[in-house]
Design an enzyme around this catalytic site. Structure first.
Site, PDB file in Angstrom:
ATOM      1  CE1 TYR A 193      -3.928  -1.958   0.064  1.00 30.18           C
ATOM      2  CE2 TYR A 193      -2.569  -3.208   2.032  1.00 30.18           C
ATOM      3  CZ  TYR A 193      -3.919  -3.278   0.967  1.00 30.18           C
ATOM      4  OH  TYR A 193      -4.703  -4.331   0.942  1.00 30.18           O
ATOM      5  CE1 TYR A 204      -9.211  -4.013   1.989  1.00 20.68           C
ATOM      6  CE2 TYR A 204      -9.092  -2.878   4.113  1.00 20.68           C
ATOM      7  CZ  TYR A 204      -8.987  -3.919   3.316  1.00 20.68           C
ATOM      8  OH  TYR A 204      -7.962  -4.890   3.849  1.00 20.68           O
ATOM      9  NE  ARG A 205      -4.208  -1.105   4.361  1.00 19.43           N
ATOM     10  CZ  ARG A 205      -3.700  -2.130   5.221  1.00 19.43           C
ATOM     11  NH1 ARG A 205      -4.019  -3.185   5.582  1.00 19.43           N
ATOM     12  NH2 ARG A 205      -2.430  -1.422   5.896  1.00 19.43           N
TER      13      ARG A 205
END
Lengths: 517, 517
Positions: free
Chosen positions: A91, A465-466
């Site tokens: 991420y 969601y991320r």
């Protein structure tokens, strides 16, 4: 290479700012040279090298130092990028959203402030890793479990703040979080819930104080710097039975989730039920080049061989039961009966020489470990980025999403490597796009594939969601109900709480006024 | 009596505002006369009559009408007080925080927008009551349970927004809530989480979208008008075993909670474990004057007689088990064994002619009813107000809190009537101060007792989680960690989201700038 300057800041001013920061934390804890700064890049980035580099980093050891750093940032209008233990791989790792940001590295604030055996919670600082908390609990003889993310070096706070999930019945870290201390951009220190009562003994026991509940507002957020976080811990149960079920066909996914849904909604399976694809599992044990040296997705014949060699299914399903043995056996019967309806389903309770099984068994009982990270060796070159849409535990929907995504992966020359997790009601689908970062074409393809998937998912009603830094703006743009009213609200709060826009500008597509179009 | 005008608004302007409101909702749905307006007072108030009276009320039937009403309120600077179904008894009922507010009554917005049998949730508007949702589920043959508050007329949304608790395993309504639609003060409509994706099918399935999680911010809040709310519903379990345990001595409270804590933290008891005092239980079956016509707290001899007559304990403990019968029996054994250690503990699984048992059995399986409301007959005259501190499931702490509060109740001439509920980690203590509103001295004593308890609880580190209008400012003032930083944050957000201060000014002690000292 000289580190970049923060946008709009003159070199002389930046130099003065660094001096002031050194005055707060000491010169040792202000990083300006290439070597220490290189640890703040995303080693697995889908972006080209040389992007998203910090100007410097500062590592305070106390809340009071954080307050003073924010005061300096405000006076110089320095953009700050806050990290905890600094993992967050897939991420964006510890890298900032834009080059030139100053990294606020909270790794030195790594105290386990309290473990409460009686009520089952811990209160931790940002730098506490899963492994650290686990070892601490072992050392003090605690009967409490943690709920780690797959890699043991992850941060207890960071993962909860980013809405991460784990593999025990306490796997929804957002739901299990209770009480926060936050330093706002202007340095004010706020405690949520019962923390608002001076010397409260109930800050980690009740999510509620009088008035609005703010904890959620400070998750996946750039509205403040969270400096303490409470998390509920699960008491060691009297029994534990992990299981794996392998399924021979890709299209079994549909029936897997039709069967899973009622088992999850009725809490027959109390932890995250996870269906993992063949290659994710294989990566813990072998490498792609061991089987194939061609380009593009693996041919079906090779996949079949891998499955046979490693005794894996096209889907490999994990779950566990917890509690007194009679309850475990009762629930196991229900699970076994239900999944026996899928032809070829095989039930596993022990597997020899299988590191993937070993680490899942550990994870589901709260033992952090690093095995999953061997997935990095699958193709080598380390690049990976996770595409994480939310969906529902519905067989047809899961299969359709899988087929759509797999097709795109193959078109772009990638294998599908992914897993589906079912929580309380939600299903997270995590596609791991893996690439050799040394192969520039492949890296760029990974980036373009991801970007295409974001738009296609949004068109089909799926939201992520991320996400990785590189796609925050794009994904924020897919939340366009009522002309993007939700991001208008984010921005209104951002301006109210951080008028100079110093805190993690652009995180989750939330920008300060000066940086918005 | 003429209704009061909103502070600072001239009669002519107010009259124009009412005309404009009638233009939005029709004259029928703007209430200005004494009779309809009298329904918006708190019939049980600890304040004198004639306080907290609305200037008028308006009842829209759609989100679009809410938007237009807020536009009018902004243009006239009208303070609005939003209510759902308008119950909230013991905490102020439908009455506004100050006289002269315009009540925004959302009772006409009472659609059950969706019941999703597959995933187990409902999406409701503000006016939906527990009884309405329950009947709807019965009518459609749903196998989903609701989790009602004790009185059936309560609002599904209102209770969740106010952090209410119920009696099934889904009793923490805040945790079970998923997805909101909110109209902000400027009329903008925001949907949280996956609701930010246009036409999302996952709005009630996942609490997460990208970015901060806002639902909590709109609970116990005056930052917006919530117009839709998702709530998870529990699937009917294969078995249900309610139980009651009576304990003969007041001081048993200590051991009750020492035994309860591990049973709750380990989820052996999956729903709220509740210890209810003698008189709360007796009130469902008899009246005080049937036993005693003196003033002041009941003498111990009378209490003993009531307990004997009604087969009650000084504490009466309720819980239930859910699931397949073998699991229920396994857990029941643990519970029975643990509580048998308290001398005189009696176990009950059926009780004849006992309305208190009957309604608890219903509540714990999600059947709303009105029996608990007969507590109003205990002394007559209807006054009651709930003092609700958060504490921990610790025996010594519970007993100390009980003794402190009982002592003060007796000093002020009141009986102690209360219950303790244990949730995931927290314990809610609810003291019901009952008084005859026709007795002005008694009413005033109730008020003064409450006010004293707030300060004494705060000094001991206890905060209240919900409160009557009359004590909102006082309790907000007890949250004084770091000079009241939490309320500073509330106020900063209030100013950003509602600059004219039109939405429920003063709710939970959150005031717009113009009304702050």
């Amino acid at each position: 290479m000289r580190p970049p300057l923060p946008e709009g800041i003159a070199a002389a001013d930046f130099s003065r700012a660094l001096d002031e920061l050194a005055g707060v934390v000491g010169k040792t804890w202000v990083f300006v040279d290439e070597l220490p700064l290189s640890t703040y890049r995303d080693a697995y980035s889908p972006l080209a090298d040389g992007t998203l580099l910090p100007s410097a980093a500062v590592a305070p050891e106390s809340v009071e130092q954080v307050q003073r750093i924010l005061a300096i940032a405000n006076s110089f209008r320095l953009p700050i990028w806050t990290i905890g233990t600094g993992r967050n791989f897939a991420y964006g790792g510890p890298a900032p959203r834009k080059s030139g940001y100053l990294v606020l590295d909270l790794k030195r604030m790594n105290r386990i402030i309290e473990v409460n055996e009686k009520y089952g919670y811990a209160l931790v600082e940002p730098g506490v890793s899963y492994m650290q908390l686990y070892r601490h609990l072992q050392r003090i003889g605690s009967k409490l479990w943690i709920d780690p993310a797959a890699p043991a070096w992850g941060g207890v706070m960071g993962n909860a703040l980013e809405h991460g999930a784990g593999y025990t019945p306490y796997g929804d870290h957002f739901i299990m979080q209770c009480g926060m201390e936050v330093v706002l951009a202007d340095g004010q220190v706020v405690r949520t819930g019962q923390g608002g009562i001076s010397n409260s003994k109930h800050w980690q026991i009740s999510k509620h104080g009088l008035g609005p509940q703010f904890d959620g507002m400070f998750t996946q957020s750039n509205f403040g710097v969270v400096t303490k976080l409470g998390i509920w811990l699960m008491p060691e149960p009297p029994g534990y039975k992990p299981f794996m079920i392998t399924f021979p066909r890709e299209e079994d996914l549909e029936q897997i989730f039709e069967i899973t849904r009622p088992l999850k909604v009725n809490q027959v399976i109390p932890n995250a039920a996870v269906a993992v694809d063949l290659l994710w599992e294989a990566s813990a044990k072998t490498t792609r080049r061991h089987y194939y040296d061609g380009k593009g997705p693996l041919p079906p014949s090779i996949r079949t061989k891998i499955a046979a060699d490693l005794n894996l299914g096209m889907w490999n399903y994990y779950g566990a039961l917890y509690g007194p043995p009679p309850m475990i056996e009762n629930n196991w019967k229900l699970i076994e009966e239900a999944f026996s309806n899928i032809p070829g389903a095989k039930f596993h309770f022990a597997r020899e020489n299988d590191p993937a099984w070993d680490y899942r068994v550990k994870l589901m009982r709260g033992e952090p470990n690093m095995t999953e990270f061997s997935i990095m060796n699958w193709i080598g070159g380390g690049g990976h980025v996770n595409f994480s849409p939310i969906s529902a535990p519905d067989g047809a929907e899961a299969l359709a999403q899988y087929n759509l995504i797999k097709k795109r992966c193959h078109e772009f020359g990638f294998d599908y490597i992914g897993e589906f997790l079912v929580g309380w009601r939600d299903m997270h689908h995590i596609l791991m796009i893996m690439y050799n970062r040394a192969d520039e074409t492949m890296r760029k393809s990974a980036h373009d594939l991801f970007s295409l998937l974001v738009d296609e998912a949004a068109a089909a009603g799926f939201g992520e969601y991320r996400t990785h830094l590189a796609f925050m703006d794009q994904i924020a743009g897919t939340y366009r109900h009522n002309d993007g009213a939700l991001w208008d609200l984010h921005h209104r709060l951002k301006d109210a709480l951080d008028p100079n826009g110093i805190l993690s500008p652009g995180k989750q597509g939330i920008w300060p006024k000066s940086a918005r179009p």
